[in-house]
Write an enzyme that holds these catalytic residues in place. Structure first.
Site, mmCIF file in Angstrom:
data_model
loop_
_atom_site.group_PDB
_atom_site.id
_atom_site.type_symbol
_atom_site.label_atom_id
_atom_site.label_comp_id
_atom_site.label_asym_id
_atom_site.label_seq_id
_atom_site.Cartn_x
_atom_site.Cartn_y
_atom_site.Cartn_z
ATOM 1 N N ASP A 32 0.812 -1.221 0.000
ATOM 2 C CA ASP A 32 0.000 0.000 0.000
ATOM 3 C C ASP A 32 0.847 1.273 0.000
ATOM 4 O OD1 ASP A 32 1.019 0.020 2.564
ATOM 5 O OD2 ASP A 32 -0.918 -0.102 3.582
ATOM 6 N N HIS B 20 3.377 1.961 2.114
ATOM 7 C CA HIS B 20 3.944 2.427 3.393
ATOM 8 C C HIS B 20 5.463 2.259 3.410
ATOM 9 C CE1 HIS B 20 3.172 -1.865 5.140
ATOM 10 N NE2 HIS B 20 4.475 -1.728 5.016
HETATM 11 C C1 F6R Z 1 9.657 -3.249 8.298
HETATM 12 C C2 F6R Z 1 8.986 -2.101 7.690
HETATM 13 C C3 F6R Z 1 8.014 -2.276 6.575
HETATM 14 C C4 F6R Z 1 8.443 -3.302 5.524
HETATM 15 C C5 F6R Z 1 7.354 -3.444 4.475
HETATM 16 C C6 F6R Z 1 7.716 -4.475 3.432
HETATM 17 O O1 F6R Z 1 10.531 -2.820 9.318
HETATM 18 O O2 F6R Z 1 9.190 -1.022 8.128
HETATM 19 O O3 F6R Z 1 7.813 -1.033 5.945
HETATM 20 O O4 F6R Z 1 9.641 -2.865 4.932
HETATM 21 O O5 F6R Z 1 6.164 -3.807 5.096
HETATM 22 O O6 F6R Z 1 7.767 -5.733 4.043
HETATM 23 P P1 F6R Z 1 8.432 -6.972 3.295
HETATM 24 O O7 F6R Z 1 9.850 -6.610 3.083
HETATM 25 O O8 F6R Z 1 8.274 -8.121 4.251
HETATM 26 O O9 F6R Z 1 7.690 -7.121 2.020
#
Ligand code: F6R
Length: 259
Positions: free
Chosen positions: A135, A137
Site C-alpha cells: 500500500d 507504506h
Molecule cells: C519493516 C517495515 C516495513 C516493511 C514493508 C515491506 O521494518 O518497516 O515497511 O519494509 O512492510 O515488508 P516486506 O519486506 O516483508 O515485504
C-alpha cells in the site's frame, strides 16, 4: 532519486551491500535497519562480506524503523528478535549499539519522543534501509500518514496485517498497532535506500517514484529527499513508465559520482 534496476534479487543485494559497505568502511556509521523479507538478501550479502572479506560493523550503530506494540521483545516475531536473528547477531555489530522502539513501554507517547531524541543525539542516521508495503507504506506509515510525522503509534491496515500474517500462525496474531518512525523522522536520514523486490511491489514502487507526492502513497515523500537510491529487480520495476531513462542515466553515470 536515483533508480537502479537490477536483473534479480541477488544483484539488488550486491548493490545495496556495496552502498552500505562503503559507508561502514569510511568510519563510524549509523545504520537505519528495516525488517521484513525485502532486506534479507542485502543483510545476507553483508554477513557474507563480514565473514569472508573482513567487513566489520564494530564501529557502527543502528536504529530500527519500527516495532509491534504489545508484542514482548522476546517474542520471535518482535522486530527486536527478528533483526538480531537476521542481521545483528551474525555480524560484529554491538547489540548494545542497536536500538529499536520499545513497543512494551508503559508510556508509549513518551517512548516515541525519546526514540526520536535518541536518533538525534546519535547524530542521525547515515544510511537507512527501507522496504515498501503493497500500500506504499515505509516504516509503518500507512496511507494518509502525515508526510512530516514523527515516531508514534500507527494502526496497521488489514492489508498490512494480511501481508505480515506469514510470520505468524494466523492473521489474528498479527498486532494491530506499531510504534514506527514517522515520515519526517525517516526523511532526516542522510541517505535512503528503498528496496523493491517482486511483481507484488511494482504498483507501490511506481506510485512512490512516479506518482504524485501524496499522503495516500507515504513512500512518495522520498521525492522530497536529496539523496535516495531506489534499488529494484526487474519485476518490481515493471510498473515504471520511465524505466528506459533510469537505465540510461545509470549507464551514463559520471565516474566521479557514486551512489
Ligand atoms: C519493516 C517495515 C516495513 C516493511 C514493508 C515491506 O521494518 O518497516 O515497511 O519494509 O512492510 O515488508 P516486506 O519486506 O516483508 O515485504
Amino acid at each position: 532519486m536515483e533508480i537502479v534496476i537490477e536483473q534479480d534479487a541477488d544483484a539488488v543485494a550486491r548493490t545495496v551491500a556495496d552502498i552500505v559497505e562503503k559507508a561502514v568502511r569510511s568510519g563510524p556509521t549509523t545504520l537505519g535497519l528495516a525488517t521484513g523479507s525485502t532486506p534479507l538478501g542485502s543483510y545476507n550479502e553483508l554477513i557474507r562480506r563480514h565473514r569472508e572479506e573482513g567487513l566489520s560493523f564494530a564501529q557502527a550503530r543502528a536504529f530500527l524503523l519500527d516495532e509491534y506494540v504489545g508484542l514482548p521483545a522476546a517474542h520471535p516475531e518482535s522486530y527486536h528478535s527478528v533483526i538480531r536473528r537476521d542481521f545483528v547477531g551474525q555480524v560484529d555489530l554491538d547489540p548494545a549499539a542497536v536500538r529499536g522502539p520499545n513497543g512494551e513501554a508503559a508510556d508509549i507517547a513518551a517512548e516515541a519522543r525519546a526514540y526520536d531524541a535518541a536518533i538525534g543525539a546519535a547524530g542521525g542516521v547515515d544510511v537507512q534501509f527501507l522496504g515498501i508495503g503493497t500500500d506504499g507504506h515505509v516504516g509503518f506509515n500507512e496511507p494518509m500518514s502525515s508526510l512530516a510525522s514523527r515516531t508514534r503509534v500507527k494502526t496497521l491496515t488489514e492489508q498490512t496485517r494480511i501481508d505480515n500474517a506469514r510470520f505468524f500462525d494466523d492473521v489474528a496474531q498479527v498486532p494491530h498497532h506499531v510504534l514506527t518512525q514517522g515520515l519526517g523522522t525517516i526523511s532526516e536520514a542522510r541517505h535512503l535506500i528503498l528496496i523493491g523486490l517482486g511483481a507484488g511491489k511494482a504498483a507501490a514502487i511506481a506510485a512512490a517514484v512516479e506518482g504524485p507526492l501524496a499522503a495516500m502513497c507515504p513512500a512518495s515523500v522520498l521525492q522530497l529527499h536529496p539523496h535516495v537510491t531506489v534499488v529494484v529487480d526487474e519485476a518490481a520495476a515493471s510498473g515504471l513508465s520511465h524505466a528506459d531513462y533510469y537505465r540510461y542515466a545509470i549507464a551514463n553515470k559520471p565516474a566521479w559520482q557514486s551512489f
